[in-house]
Design a protein around this motif. Structure first.
Motif, PDB file in Angstrom:
ATOM      1  N   PRO A 105       0.811  -1.075   0.052  1.00 18.13           N
ATOM      2  CA  PRO A 105      -0.213  -0.089  -0.011  1.00 18.13           C
ATOM      3  C   PRO A 105       0.790   1.210  -0.119  1.00 18.13           C
ATOM      4  CG  PRO A 105      -0.593  -1.370   1.861  1.00 18.13           C
ATOM      5  CD  PRO A 105       0.778  -1.793   1.248  1.00 18.13           C
ATOM      6  N   TRP A 106       1.317   1.646  -1.216  1.00 16.22           N
ATOM      7  CA  TRP A 106       2.243   2.780  -1.465  1.00 16.22           C
ATOM      8  C   TRP A 106       1.488   3.951  -2.256  1.00 16.22           C
ATOM      9  CZ3 TRP A 106       6.773   3.953   0.618  1.00 16.22           C
ATOM     10  CH2 TRP A 106       7.447   5.273  -0.063  1.00 16.22           C
ATOM     11  N   PHE A 107       1.055   5.011  -1.355  1.00 15.65           N
ATOM     12  CA  PHE A 107       0.459   6.090  -2.318  1.00 15.65           C
ATOM     13  C   PHE A 107       0.501   7.140  -1.126  1.00 15.65           C
ATOM     14  CE2 PHE A 107      -3.105   5.875   0.718  1.00 15.65           C
ATOM     15  CZ  PHE A 107      -2.893   4.457   1.327  1.00 15.65           C
ATOM     16  N   PRO A 108       0.512   8.390  -1.944  1.00 16.35           N
ATOM     17  CA  PRO A 108       0.561   9.552  -0.853  1.00 16.35           C
ATOM     18  C   PRO A 108      -0.777   9.961  -0.212  1.00 16.35           C
ATOM     19  CG  PRO A 108       0.195  10.426  -3.436  1.00 16.35           C
ATOM     20  CD  PRO A 108       0.184   8.878  -3.238  1.00 16.35           C
ATOM     21  N   VAL A 109      -0.400  10.490   1.008  1.00 17.99           N
ATOM     22  CA  VAL A 109      -1.778  11.014   1.788  1.00 17.99           C
ATOM     23  C   VAL A 109      -1.253  12.247   2.073  1.00 17.99           C
ATOM     24  CG1 VAL A 109      -2.722  10.566   4.248  1.00 17.99           C
ATOM     25  CG2 VAL A 109      -1.640   8.707   2.711  1.00 17.99           C
ATOM     26  N   ILE A 110      -2.402  13.021   1.915  1.00 16.39           N
ATOM     27  CA  ILE A 110      -2.372  14.811   1.960  1.00 16.39           C
ATOM     28  C   ILE A 110      -2.509  15.120   3.350  1.00 16.39           C
ATOM     29  CG2 ILE A 110      -3.019  16.999   1.203  1.00 16.39           C
ATOM     30  CD1 ILE A 110      -3.588  15.618  -1.597  1.00 16.39           C
ATOM     31  N   VAL A 112      -5.877  12.887  -3.909  1.00 16.20           N
ATOM     32  CA  VAL A 112      -4.996  11.853  -4.381  1.00 16.20           C
ATOM     33  C   VAL A 112      -6.243  11.060  -5.124  1.00 16.20           C
ATOM     34  CG1 VAL A 112      -4.006   9.576  -3.830  1.00 16.20           C
ATOM     35  CG2 VAL A 112      -3.414  11.851  -2.683  1.00 16.20           C
ATOM     36  N   GLN A 113      -6.159  10.878  -6.235  1.00 19.90           N
ATOM     37  CA  GLN A 113      -7.428  10.325  -7.231  1.00 19.90           C
ATOM     38  C   GLN A 113      -7.115   8.837  -7.537  1.00 19.90           C
ATOM     39  OE1 GLN A 113      -8.199  13.271 -10.405  1.00 19.90           O
ATOM     40  NE2 GLN A 113     -10.131  13.563  -9.159  1.00 19.90           N
ATOM     41  N   ASN A 114      -5.931   8.684  -7.977  1.00 23.33           N
ATOM     42  CA  ASN A 114      -5.478   7.378  -8.685  1.00 23.33           C
ATOM     43  C   ASN A 114      -4.203   6.764  -7.769  1.00 23.33           C
ATOM     44  OD1 ASN A 114      -7.253   7.723 -10.679  1.00 23.33           O
ATOM     45  ND2 ASN A 114      -5.998   9.092 -11.764  1.00 23.33           N
ATOM     46  N   ASN A 115      -4.671   6.431  -6.633  1.00 17.52           N
ATOM     47  CA  ASN A 115      -3.470   5.862  -5.900  1.00 17.52           C
ATOM     48  C   ASN A 115      -2.926   4.608  -6.505  1.00 17.52           C
ATOM     49  OD1 ASN A 115      -5.486   4.454  -4.608  1.00 17.52           O
ATOM     50  ND2 ASN A 115      -5.397   5.418  -2.866  1.00 17.52           N
ATOM     51  N   ASP A 116      -3.598   4.031  -7.173  1.00 24.91           N
ATOM     52  CA  ASP A 116      -2.871   2.869  -7.864  1.00 24.91           C
ATOM     53  C   ASP A 116      -1.698   3.002  -8.980  1.00 24.91           C
ATOM     54  OD1 ASP A 116      -4.946   1.549  -6.590  1.00 24.91           O
ATOM     55  OD2 ASP A 116      -5.838   0.069  -8.229  1.00 24.91           O
ATOM     56  N   PHE A 140       2.419  10.351 -13.391  1.00 28.72           N
ATOM     57  CA  PHE A 140       1.332   9.224 -13.575  1.00 28.72           C
ATOM     58  C   PHE A 140       0.037   9.456 -13.058  1.00 28.72           C
ATOM     59  CE2 PHE A 140       5.857   7.870 -12.635  1.00 28.72           C
ATOM     60  CZ  PHE A 140       5.988   7.320 -13.774  1.00 28.72           C
ATOM     61  N   ASP A 141      -0.636  10.860 -13.081  1.00 32.17           N
ATOM     62  CA  ASP A 141      -1.746  11.232 -12.855  1.00 32.17           C
ATOM     63  C   ASP A 141      -2.219  10.803 -11.368  1.00 32.17           C
ATOM     64  OD1 ASP A 141      -2.157  12.920 -14.766  1.00 32.17           O
ATOM     65  OD2 ASP A 141      -2.773  11.721 -16.137  1.00 32.17           O
ATOM     66  N   VAL A 142      -1.395  10.744 -10.439  1.00 31.58           N
ATOM     67  CA  VAL A 142      -2.013  10.172  -9.273  1.00 31.58           C
ATOM     68  C   VAL A 142      -2.911  11.366  -8.564  1.00 31.58           C
ATOM     69  CG1 VAL A 142      -1.201   9.637  -6.778  1.00 31.58           C
ATOM     70  CG2 VAL A 142      -0.044   8.735  -8.675  1.00 31.58           C
ATOM     71  N   TYR A 143      -2.693  12.575  -8.824  1.00 31.65           N
ATOM     72  CA  TYR A 143      -3.203  13.781  -8.327  1.00 31.65           C
ATOM     73  C   TYR A 143      -4.621  14.311  -9.246  1.00 31.65           C
ATOM     74  CZ  TYR A 143       0.399  13.892  -4.790  1.00 31.65           C
ATOM     75  OH  TYR A 143       1.222  13.392  -3.857  1.00 31.65           O
ATOM     76  N   GLY A 144      -5.478  14.593  -8.659  1.00 31.86           N
ATOM     77  CA  GLY A 144      -6.517  15.341  -9.452  1.00 31.86           C
ATOM     78  C   GLY A 144      -7.288  16.458  -8.513  1.00 31.86           C
ATOM     79  N   VAL A 145      -8.120  17.082  -8.963  1.00 30.02           N
ATOM     80  CA  VAL A 145      -8.973  18.003  -8.004  1.00 30.02           C
ATOM     81  C   VAL A 145     -10.404  17.672  -7.890  1.00 30.02           C
ATOM     82  CG1 VAL A 145      -7.501  19.898  -8.344  1.00 30.02           C
ATOM     83  CG2 VAL A 145      -9.316  19.335 -10.203  1.00 30.02           C
TER      84      VAL A 145
END
Ligand code: SF4
Ligand code: SF4
Lengths: 288, 112
Positions: free
Chosen positions: A119-124, A154-158, A141-146
């Motif tokens: 489980p590796w993903f950014p947490v704001i 964080v929209q696409n943590n995969d 890699f488009d992990v972020y969105g609004v």
């Protein structure tokens, strides 16, 4: 797909009508099940068993004095299997759990299993985030969105590349955490003044990711657009990506082992970078 | 102060083990010895990544919720990112197994 599998919940029922298990057995069983990816609740008569409405599959284990009761979920949403563990040793109980899991036809993510996902993903940390969009513009890699209110999320943590904490290093507010990271403040440690000072010497992301293409697009200069269109040939695009890789490498903000796993094909195309720059410019214009 | 209505939640950090093994083993041992009811999850990060609905249930209850996991800042925003508001009224306490000793954590979890 990792997103669709909820952990199966095992309830160690030690309430009325059962003989409690020894604390040693409770420990061994709980630890073993957790390490296989199950959730475990211990329920005695002193407390209500909780609602468990969100669990889709439950296995109830108990040393029942009489036959193990058949438990049904009135809503029909949760599938439940009950097993009597009286007289069973540790291995046999685990076999019973496995057999119950098969009866429930339930799957779950398993830690450490072959090809297991980390489980590796950014947490704001929104107490710190100023919505500056640096992370969104930086991440390849488009992990972020609004969201609808144009707040960063964080929209696409995969999509996040395992072990890559690069975006946390470009956040000027030290607001991005990776809880599985080894050191602070990225792992969630309290942020100190010296961390903030260090982060204020940020790399210029625009320069890093293809330089003038980004900045020119922001000002929407026609000249820049025509120059970019000349760079659309496959060779130019590949060159662009190579330059980008080398810059990322030199910057030291993406770990070499992560970079080694990235192939050029996995990086966004020059066109995709251009498109993203356009979207960013539009977003920033809207924000004023 | 904690009482029997307090909920105890233990995170095993099983998917990528950043919590010291010795600490998490000792805390679980004390928890199992205590005779208290508990909720244990394999990995809160994994649940947050899937936006697991159970995260919301884990914070529900009449009393306090005590969570043995890692840095409170990380745990708070992991819940938030999964769409679960994290109460700021002191009703949820996060104990940090990455930094504190098993003894401190167990005392914090189980003290009545
Ligand atoms: S870079 Fe940091 S402060 Fe800026 S939007 Fe991203 S998380 Fe928020
Ligand atoms: S919340 Fe903390 S202790 Fe739990 S899995 Fe994530 S990093 Fe590990």
């Amino acid at each position: 797909m990792k997103d669709s599998k909820n952990p199966i919940q095992v309830i160690l029922y030690e309430g009325s009508g059962t003989t409690p298990i020894s604390s040693g057995d409770r420990l061994a069983l709980t630890a073993n099940l957790l390490d296989q990816g199950y959730s475990v609740s211990r329920v005695s008569q002193n407390a209500s068993p909780g609602k468990n409405q969100a669990a889709s599959a439950i296995i109830v284990l108990g040393q029942f004095s009489e036959a193990a009761p058949e438990i049904m979920d009135a809503s029909g949403k949760t599938r439940i299997e009950t097993r009597d563990t009286t007289g069973l040793n540790h291995e046999s109980i685990l076999e019973q759990v496995e057999e119950a899991r098969e009866s429930l036809d339930a799957e779950q993510n398993q830690p450490g299993a072959n090809g297991a996902w980390k489980p590796w993903f950014p947490v704001i940390d929104y107490d710190r985030c100023t919505n500056c969009m640096q992370c969104l513009s930086f991440c390849l890699f488009d992990v972020y969105g609004v969201d609808d209110e144009k707040q960063i999320q964080v929209q696409n943590n995969d999509n996040c590349k395992t072990n890559c904490p690069a975006c946390s290093r470009v956040c000027p507010e030290v607001a991005i955490m990776f809880p599985k990271y080894t050191s602070g403040p990225i792992n969630g440690e309290p942020v100190r003044q010296q961390d903030v000072e260090r982060e204020s010497m940020k790399v210029d992301i625009t320069a890093l990711l293809g330089g003038d293409i980004y900045s020119s697009l922001k000002t929407r200069s026609e000249k820049a657009k025509s120059r970019f269109s000349k760079e659309r040939s496959p060779d130019k695009a590949l060159d662009e990506r190579k330059r980008c890789m080398i810059k990322l490498q030199q910057s030291g903000i993406i770990p070499p082992e992560v970079l080694a796993e990235l192939d050029l094909e996995s990086l966004p195309s020059a066109e995709a970078i251009q498109q993203k720059a356009k979207e960013m410019a539009a977003l920033q214009n809207k924000q004023g | 102060m904690s009482d029997s209505t307090d909920k105890i939640l233990y995170c095993r950090c099983a998917f990528s083990q950043v919590v010291p093994v010795k600490t998490k083993e000792e805390v679980l041992e004390k928890l199992c010895d205590s005779g208290r009811d508990f909720e244990c999850v394999s990995d809160l990060c994994e649940m947050s990544a899937r936006r697991d609905d159970r995260l919301g249930e884990l914070l529900e209850g009449d009393g306090k919720v005590k969570i043995a996991a890692c840095y409170p800042r990380a745990v708070k925003w992991l819940f938030h990112q999964a769409g679960i508001p994290f109460p700021e009224d002191g009703s949820v306490e996060v104990l940090n197994m990455r930094e504190d000793t098993a003894e401190t954590i167990s005392k914090g979890l189980l003290d009545e």
